[in-house]
Design a protein around this motif. Structure first.
Motif, PDB file in Angstrom:
ATOM      1  N   PRO A   1      38.428  87.007 -56.937  1.00  0.00           N
ATOM      2  CA  PRO A   1      37.915  86.524 -58.221  1.00  0.00           C
ATOM      3  C   PRO A   1      37.282  87.624 -59.072  1.00  0.00           C
ATOM      4  O   PRO A   1      37.348  87.557 -60.311  1.00  0.00           O
ATOM      5  CB  PRO A   1      36.872  85.480 -57.804  1.00  0.00           C
ATOM      6  N   THR A   2      36.709  88.634 -58.438  1.00  0.00           N
ATOM      7  CA  THR A   2      36.084  89.714 -59.206  1.00  0.00           C
ATOM      8  C   THR A   2      37.092  90.508 -60.033  1.00  0.00           C
ATOM      9  O   THR A   2      36.708  91.220 -60.959  1.00  0.00           O
ATOM     10  CB  THR A   2      35.337  90.671 -58.262  1.00  0.00           C
ATOM     11  N   SER A   3      38.388  90.385 -59.709  1.00  0.00           N
ATOM     12  CA  SER A   3      39.406  91.116 -60.475  1.00  0.00           C
ATOM     13  C   SER A   3      39.558  90.583 -61.890  1.00  0.00           C
ATOM     14  O   SER A   3      40.221  91.206 -62.719  1.00  0.00           O
ATOM     15  CB  SER A   3      40.758  91.062 -59.756  1.00  0.00           C
ATOM     16  N   GLN A   4      38.954  89.452 -62.179  1.00  0.00           N
ATOM     17  CA  GLN A   4      38.997  88.895 -63.536  1.00  0.00           C
ATOM     18  C   GLN A   4      38.126  89.706 -64.502  1.00  0.00           C
ATOM     19  O   GLN A   4      38.360  89.701 -65.709  1.00  0.00           O
ATOM     20  CB  GLN A   4      38.548  87.437 -63.516  1.00  0.00           C
ATOM     21  N   ARG A   5      37.127  90.367 -63.967  1.00  0.00           N
ATOM     22  CA  ARG A   5      36.182  91.091 -64.817  1.00  0.00           C
ATOM     23  C   ARG A   5      36.870  92.243 -65.539  1.00  0.00           C
ATOM     24  O   ARG A   5      37.789  92.876 -65.017  1.00  0.00           O
ATOM     25  CB  ARG A   5      35.020  91.619 -63.975  1.00  0.00           C
ATOM     26  N   LEU A   6      36.400  92.523 -66.739  1.00  0.00           N
ATOM     27  CA  LEU A   6      36.908  93.640 -67.524  1.00  0.00           C
ATOM     28  C   LEU A   6      35.913  94.787 -67.507  1.00  0.00           C
ATOM     29  O   LEU A   6      34.690  94.575 -67.490  1.00  0.00           O
ATOM     30  CB  LEU A   6      37.161  93.201 -68.969  1.00  0.00           C
ATOM     31  N   THR A   7      36.443  95.994 -67.551  1.00  0.00           N
ATOM     32  CA  THR A   7      35.630  97.199 -67.625  1.00  0.00           C
ATOM     33  C   THR A   7      35.862  97.855 -68.978  1.00  0.00           C
ATOM     34  O   THR A   7      37.022  98.070 -69.365  1.00  0.00           O
ATOM     35  CB  THR A   7      36.012  98.188 -66.511  1.00  0.00           C
ATOM     36  N   PRO A   8      34.812  98.166 -69.722  1.00  0.00           N
ATOM     37  CA  PRO A   8      35.013  98.822 -71.028  1.00  0.00           C
ATOM     38  C   PRO A   8      35.789 100.120 -70.875  1.00  0.00           C
ATOM     39  O   PRO A   8      35.457 100.958 -70.028  1.00  0.00           O
ATOM     40  CB  PRO A   8      33.585  99.065 -71.519  1.00  0.00           C
ATOM     41  N   SER A   9      36.817 100.297 -71.692  1.00  0.00           N
ATOM     42  CA  SER A   9      37.595 101.537 -71.656  1.00  0.00           C
ATOM     43  C   SER A   9      36.809 102.709 -72.219  1.00  0.00           C
ATOM     44  O   SER A   9      37.053 103.865 -71.854  1.00  0.00           O
ATOM     45  CB  SER A   9      38.897 101.357 -72.431  1.00  0.00           C
ATOM     46  N   GLU A  10      35.872 102.413 -73.109  1.00  0.00           N
ATOM     47  CA  GLU A  10      34.989 103.420 -73.697  1.00  0.00           C
ATOM     48  C   GLU A  10      33.566 102.876 -73.685  1.00  0.00           C
ATOM     49  O   GLU A  10      33.362 101.652 -73.706  1.00  0.00           O
ATOM     50  CB  GLU A  10      35.411 103.761 -75.124  1.00  0.00           C
ATOM     51  N   PRO A  11      32.564 103.743 -73.687  1.00  0.00           N
ATOM     52  CA  PRO A  11      31.175 103.273 -73.594  1.00  0.00           C
ATOM     53  C   PRO A  11      30.758 102.326 -74.715  1.00  0.00           C
ATOM     54  O   PRO A  11      29.885 101.466 -74.503  1.00  0.00           O
ATOM     55  CB  PRO A  11      30.360 104.576 -73.644  1.00  0.00           C
ATOM     56  N   ASP A  12      31.373 102.446 -75.895  1.00  0.00           N
ATOM     57  CA  ASP A  12      30.957 101.608 -77.013  1.00  0.00           C
ATOM     58  C   ASP A  12      31.740 100.296 -77.100  1.00  0.00           C
ATOM     59  O   ASP A  12      31.517  99.504 -78.017  1.00  0.00           O
ATOM     60  CB  ASP A  12      31.084 102.366 -78.333  1.00  0.00           C
ATOM     61  N   HIS A  13      32.657 100.036 -76.175  1.00  0.00           N
ATOM     62  CA  HIS A  13      33.377  98.766 -76.174  1.00  0.00           C
ATOM     63  C   HIS A  13      32.467  97.669 -75.612  1.00  0.00           C
ATOM     64  O   HIS A  13      31.745  97.885 -74.634  1.00  0.00           O
ATOM     65  CB  HIS A  13      34.651  98.863 -75.335  1.00  0.00           C
ATOM     66  N   GLU A  14      32.515  96.494 -76.239  1.00  0.00           N
ATOM     67  CA  GLU A  14      31.591  95.411 -75.904  1.00  0.00           C
ATOM     68  C   GLU A  14      32.241  94.430 -74.932  1.00  0.00           C
ATOM     69  O   GLU A  14      33.189  93.733 -75.288  1.00  0.00           O
ATOM     70  CB  GLU A  14      31.146  94.691 -77.167  1.00  0.00           C
ATOM     71  N   VAL A  15      31.730  94.356 -73.715  1.00  0.00           N
ATOM     72  CA  VAL A  15      32.259  93.475 -72.676  1.00  0.00           C
ATOM     73  C   VAL A  15      31.105  92.761 -71.988  1.00  0.00           C
ATOM     74  O   VAL A  15      30.117  93.385 -71.600  1.00  0.00           O
ATOM     75  CB  VAL A  15      33.069  94.257 -71.625  1.00  0.00           C
ATOM     76  N   THR A  16      31.247  91.438 -71.825  1.00  0.00           N
ATOM     77  CA  THR A  16      30.295  90.643 -71.063  1.00  0.00           C
ATOM     78  C   THR A  16      31.060  89.883 -69.983  1.00  0.00           C
ATOM     79  O   THR A  16      31.975  89.120 -70.295  1.00  0.00           O
ATOM     80  CB  THR A  16      29.557  89.637 -71.963  1.00  0.00           C
ATOM     81  N   ASN A  17      30.707  90.116 -68.729  1.00  0.00           N
ATOM     82  CA  ASN A  17      31.309  89.403 -67.606  1.00  0.00           C
ATOM     83  C   ASN A  17      30.289  88.421 -67.048  1.00  0.00           C
ATOM     84  O   ASN A  17      29.205  88.827 -66.617  1.00  0.00           O
ATOM     85  CB  ASN A  17      31.739  90.390 -66.518  1.00  0.00           C
ATOM     86  N   LEU A  18      30.638  87.138 -67.060  1.00  0.00           N
ATOM     87  CA  LEU A  18      29.718  86.095 -66.633  1.00  0.00           C
ATOM     88  C   LEU A  18      30.267  85.398 -65.387  1.00  0.00           C
ATOM     89  O   LEU A  18      31.361  84.824 -65.418  1.00  0.00           O
ATOM     90  CB  LEU A  18      29.534  85.059 -67.747  1.00  0.00           C
TER      91      LEU A  18
END
Length: 295
Positions: A246-263
């Motif tokens: 299930p953790t594979s659903q999470r996204l990782t920002p490609s760059e530091p300023d990309h906005e990602v929230t994993n809940l």
């Protein structure tokens, strides 16, 4: 209501653009919602007569971006979003839904076709929503494969400038396993009464492309998960039996300023036992979806 013409289809690796264009420009009756499954189906995708969608509704200054809902593998525009649509409308959002990925051999089963072609259906649908509403951008909410398709749209079909936010509900962000797809087929309402699961694995391009070690997933993830200018939210459950782990659903920002929230759902509701198929109906998930859309 008169709708703008379909947008041009640029070349894509592994996809015959002429074949795709043929399917997207068939006679008007194919766009009425009463079409047969002759080819890569797009009838329901452009069903503007759907009374519960907001075609023709004028722009709203408080909700400038219409919401496009993207179902998952073997889902559809109605059943998957039966709880989400009322919640979105009550919050003042304009809502639009499409069906995509219908195979000629399996009419009225969606999310089975080549994911690249399905993404083209989403791209064309977004262009029609923007033209109809006068909005500059849309927000995309997708479940399962419907959370993966927006990622490809943003990175490979020029969708980044047309999308403000992406909300993935149990998205197959980095692919799934064979066991996960089997679990999905066995739980999909009515599907096993129509087709054997072994046949789906043989005839559905999406079933191959969804696998975590497929060429498609490698292409999708080769340059990172995200693009600039789009805000991403992923809502996932530790009880997910389809997307493994299930953790594979999470996204990782490609760059530091990309906005990602994993809940993680269980961090918000520790006693939750909600699994993959139930995620679009879960009240906590719907609450977080609305919060994500409000930024």
């Amino acid at each position: 209501m008169s709708l703008p013409p379909l947008p041009p289809l640029p070349p894509l690796p592994g996809v015959n653009a002429d074949d795709a264009r043929t399917e997207l420009t068939r006679s008007p009756e194919r766009l009425s919602g009463n079409a047969t499954a002759a080819g890569h189906g797009v009838a329901a995708a452009f069903d503007t007569a759907a009374a519960t969608d907001d075609w023709g509704r004028p722009p709203d200054a408080q909700r400038p971006c219409p919401v496009v809902l993207v179902h998952g593998t073997l889902g559809d525009r109605q059943y998957v979003w039966r709880e989400a649509v009322p919640a979105l409308k009550a919050a003042g959002h304009r809502v639009f839904r499409l069906n995509y990925g219908e195979l000629p051999t399996l009419p009225r089963l969606y999310g089975l076709a080549d994911i690249r072609l399905s993404t083209r259906e989403l791209a064309a649908f977004v262009d029609r929503v923007l033209a109809d509403t006068g909005a500059a951008q849309v927000d995309l909410v997708g479940h399962s494969q419907g959370g993966m398709i927006p990622l490809y749209y943003l990175k490979s079909l020029g969708g980044a400038g047309k999308v403000r936010r992406v909300v993935g509900i149990a998205p197959s962000s980095h692919g799934v396993t064979v066991e996960g797809l089997t679990a999905l087929v066995r739980q999909a309402v009515g599907v096993r009464d129509i087709v054997e699961e072994e046949l789906l694995f043989r005839v559905s391009p999406a079933f191959v492309q969804l696998l975590h070690d497929s060429e498609f997933v490698r292409e999708l993830t080769s340059s990172g998960d995200t693009v600039a200018g789009v805000r991403y939210t992923v809502i996932w459950s530790t009880r997910d039996e389809v997307v493994q782990p299930p953790t594979s659903q999470r996204l990782t920002p490609s760059e530091p300023d990309h906005e990602v929230t994993n809940l993680c759902l269980q961090e918000l509701s520790p006693d939750s036992r909600t699994t993959h198929m139930a995620m679009p109906y879960d009240p906590v998930v719907l609450r977080e979806m609305l919060r994500a859309l409000d930024g």
